[in-house]
Design an enzyme around this catalytic site. Sequence first.
Site, short mmCIF file in Angstrom:
data_model
loop_
_atom_site.label_atom_id
_atom_site.label_comp_id
_atom_site.label_asym_id
_atom_site.label_seq_id
_atom_site.Cartn_x
_atom_site.Cartn_y
_atom_site.Cartn_z
N GLU A 158 -4.37 8.03 4.73
CA GLU A 158 -2.96 8.44 4.72
C GLU A 158 -2.56 8.90 3.33
O GLU A 158 -2.84 8.24 2.35
CB GLU A 158 -2.09 7.25 5.17
CG GLU A 158 -0.64 7.61 5.32
CD GLU A 158 -0.45 8.88 6.14
OE1 GLU A 158 -0.80 8.90 7.32
OE2 GLU A 158 0.03 9.89 5.56
N LYS A 217 -9.72 10.20 -0.39
CA LYS A 217 -8.46 9.48 -0.57
C LYS A 217 -8.43 8.80 -1.95
O LYS A 217 -7.45 8.90 -2.69
CB LYS A 217 -8.30 8.44 0.55
CG LYS A 217 -7.15 7.49 0.38
CD LYS A 217 -5.79 8.16 0.39
CE LYS A 217 -4.73 7.22 -0.16
NZ LYS A 217 -3.41 7.80 -0.20
N CYS A 273 -0.76 1.51 -4.62
CA CYS A 273 -1.97 2.30 -4.40
C CYS A 273 -2.70 2.78 -5.64
O CYS A 273 -3.93 2.64 -5.71
CB CYS A 273 -1.63 3.50 -3.53
SG CYS A 273 -1.16 3.01 -1.87
N LYS A 336 9.59 3.21 -7.63
CA LYS A 336 10.13 4.57 -7.76
C LYS A 336 11.36 4.68 -6.88
O LYS A 336 11.66 3.75 -6.13
CB LYS A 336 9.09 5.62 -7.40
CG LYS A 336 8.65 5.58 -5.96
CD LYS A 336 7.79 6.78 -5.71
CE LYS A 336 7.38 6.90 -4.29
NZ LYS A 336 6.71 8.11 -3.95
P1 NAD Z 1 1.41 -3.41 4.09
O1 NAD Z 1 1.01 -4.66 3.38
O2 NAD Z 1 2.81 -2.92 4.00
O3 NAD Z 1 1.08 -3.55 5.65
C1 NAD Z 1 -0.09 -4.07 6.16
C2 NAD Z 1 0.24 -4.90 7.38
O4 NAD Z 1 -0.97 -5.26 8.04
C3 NAD Z 1 0.96 -6.22 7.07
O5 NAD Z 1 2.21 -6.25 7.73
C4 NAD Z 1 0.01 -7.30 7.59
O6 NAD Z 1 0.68 -8.41 8.15
C5 NAD Z 1 -0.77 -6.54 8.64
N1 NAD Z 1 -2.06 -7.14 8.97
C6 NAD Z 1 -3.04 -7.55 8.13
N2 NAD Z 1 -4.09 -8.01 8.83
C7 NAD Z 1 -3.77 -7.88 10.15
C8 NAD Z 1 -4.45 -8.17 11.36
N3 NAD Z 1 -5.69 -8.68 11.36
N4 NAD Z 1 -3.83 -7.92 12.53
C9 NAD Z 1 -2.57 -7.42 12.55
N5 NAD Z 1 -1.89 -7.11 11.43
C10 NAD Z 1 -2.48 -7.33 10.25
O7 NAD Z 1 0.39 -2.31 3.59
P2 NAD Z 1 0.66 -0.71 3.52
O8 NAD Z 1 1.41 -0.36 2.28
O9 NAD Z 1 1.13 -0.25 4.84
O10 NAD Z 1 -0.84 -0.21 3.29
C11 NAD Z 1 -1.80 -0.23 4.31
C12 NAD Z 1 -3.00 0.56 3.86
O11 NAD Z 1 -2.61 1.94 3.64
C13 NAD Z 1 -3.60 0.11 2.53
O12 NAD Z 1 -4.98 0.26 2.58
C14 NAD Z 1 -3.00 1.06 1.52
O13 NAD Z 1 -3.83 1.22 0.39
C15 NAD Z 1 -2.93 2.34 2.31
N6 NAD Z 1 -1.91 3.30 1.86
C16 NAD Z 1 -0.68 2.86 1.47
C17 NAD Z 1 0.28 3.78 1.08
C18 NAD Z 1 1.64 3.33 0.63
O14 NAD Z 1 2.38 4.16 0.11
N7 NAD Z 1 2.02 2.09 0.84
C19 NAD Z 1 0.00 5.16 1.12
C20 NAD Z 1 -1.25 5.57 1.56
C21 NAD Z 1 -2.20 4.63 1.94
#
Ligand code: NAD
Length: 464
Positions: A158, A217, A273, A336
């Site tokens: 993403e 990524k 990230c 930000k």
């Molecule tokens: P986040 O912590 O906001 O959300 C992750 C969710 O996954 C949590 O709510 C957690 O409870 C849930 N979870 C964990 N293990 C689980 C399981 N076994 N079953 C069900 N739910 C489970 O994280 P995020 O910011 O959404 O990031 C997710 C991924 O996307 C990461 O790898 C991050 O690096 C990547 N990413 C994040 C962004 C960003 O801007 N936040 C952008 C691009 C990519």
Amino acid sequence: MVNICCIGAGYVGGPSSAVIAYQCHDVNVTIVDLNQARIDAWNSDKLPIYEPGLEEIVFSRRGKNLFFSTNVDQAIIDADLIFVSVNTPTKKSGMGAGMAADLAYIETATRRIAQVATTSKVVIEKSTVPCRTAESMRTILEANSNKDIRFDILSNPEFLAEGTAISDLTKPDRVLIGCLQTPEGIAAQKKLVDIYTRWIPQERVITMNLWSSELSKLAANALLAQRISSINALSAICEATGADVDEVAYACGTDSRIGPKFLKASVGFGGSCFQKDILNLVYLSEQLFLPEVAAYWKSVVTMNEYQKMRFTHRIVRTLFNTVTHKRIALLGFAFKKDTGDTRESAAITLSSYLIQEQARVAIYDPKVSAKQIMMDLTEPGVGTNEETVKKHVEVCESAYEACAGADALVICTEWDEFKMNQLDYQKIFDSMQKPAFIFDGRLILDAPKLREIGFRVETIGKSV
Ligand code: NAD
């Protein structure tokens, strides 16, 4: 009807899957999470994350073809395609191996899929993961499931940025879909291409091999962070020489080979990230016995830490080398603007240092709650405990309240509402101690105008 399940209802899983439901009314999307409070919030009027445009999308499809649930198993059973969008934080302990991504959440989610799936699935890595994670996922899936079930794994990282998630998802620069270059892999890839091309032009949906997609990524985030560290490194030279970092960035950015974006000097990058993904790349390089490559990428993070501390030291130095008992208004706590996310925010480093220097810190952020600020400042490793935070920190309801009686105002986040045409800086000046200092860590203010009011102004990347 295609059934999609997304495991992880966070900043990525929530918006990205909601947009699929919004764009494809004949696709059923169920977003699941183990965190009951988060799911309750997704099902309520107050969504758990703030993103411009997100409410409209969720409220228009929720209960129709968009569902939020804690019933992970049922969603897996029903799904044709499963996005794994769980958190992949940096491991907390130790050096070296300590910088690796913690893949525990990916592994748990993958094991769950293997254990409960009763039909073949396309499993999609949405989380940002180290290169070749798909291989581990495949091994887990194949070892723990019924042999008649087939799992195809895709990488679909993403690229959304918090604050602009909805426009990034509806009009992305590109979507990457990586697969194993086998007939089955390519057939699985096509299923996802067919979903995205409903609203994204075909030429923006880029297909490639699995490992290129995983690495792309990490590479894209490393290159973006590197640009910020590069301009921040130049900002230090500007401050020491009389050059102006805005002018230097403009001069460089007008070269079409360089381009103007992401050349804004600041107090340092934050967010969940950039640092994590670079440390991932560092770890990967170390594992591949490429120490010079590891050192190269590591320097981007080192520069960022240096920038945060350099700015903090400048504040203390300017305030006559002591902030003891001084009130410092910190405007912005999110990493930000247009997000309530505080992960790795420069404001955390800044406030914890100022607290340790005995300052009284008055914090205002339009989207970050007092509870979140308290949690961030008492996290292990931040350097401040609950008692000190309670004694030294006041969370305010407005910028005016934070600035009243303050010796200094520090811009930490570039929220539009802190700009010159939004806040009455004369009123702020009148309410502050004198001399009244402003430290612009985001280059959003007009220093000459503020000096006319009577402020002493210190700006990142400028000596006057
Ligand atoms: P986040 O912590 O906001 O959300 C992750 C969710 O996954 C949590 O709510 C957690 O409870 C849930 N979870 C964990 N293990 C689980 C399981 N076994 N079953 C069900 N739910 C489970 O994280 P995020 O910011 O959404 O990031 C997710 C991924 O996307 C990461 O790898 C991050 O690096 C990547 N990413 C994040 C962004 C960003 O801007 N936040 C952008 C691009 C990519």
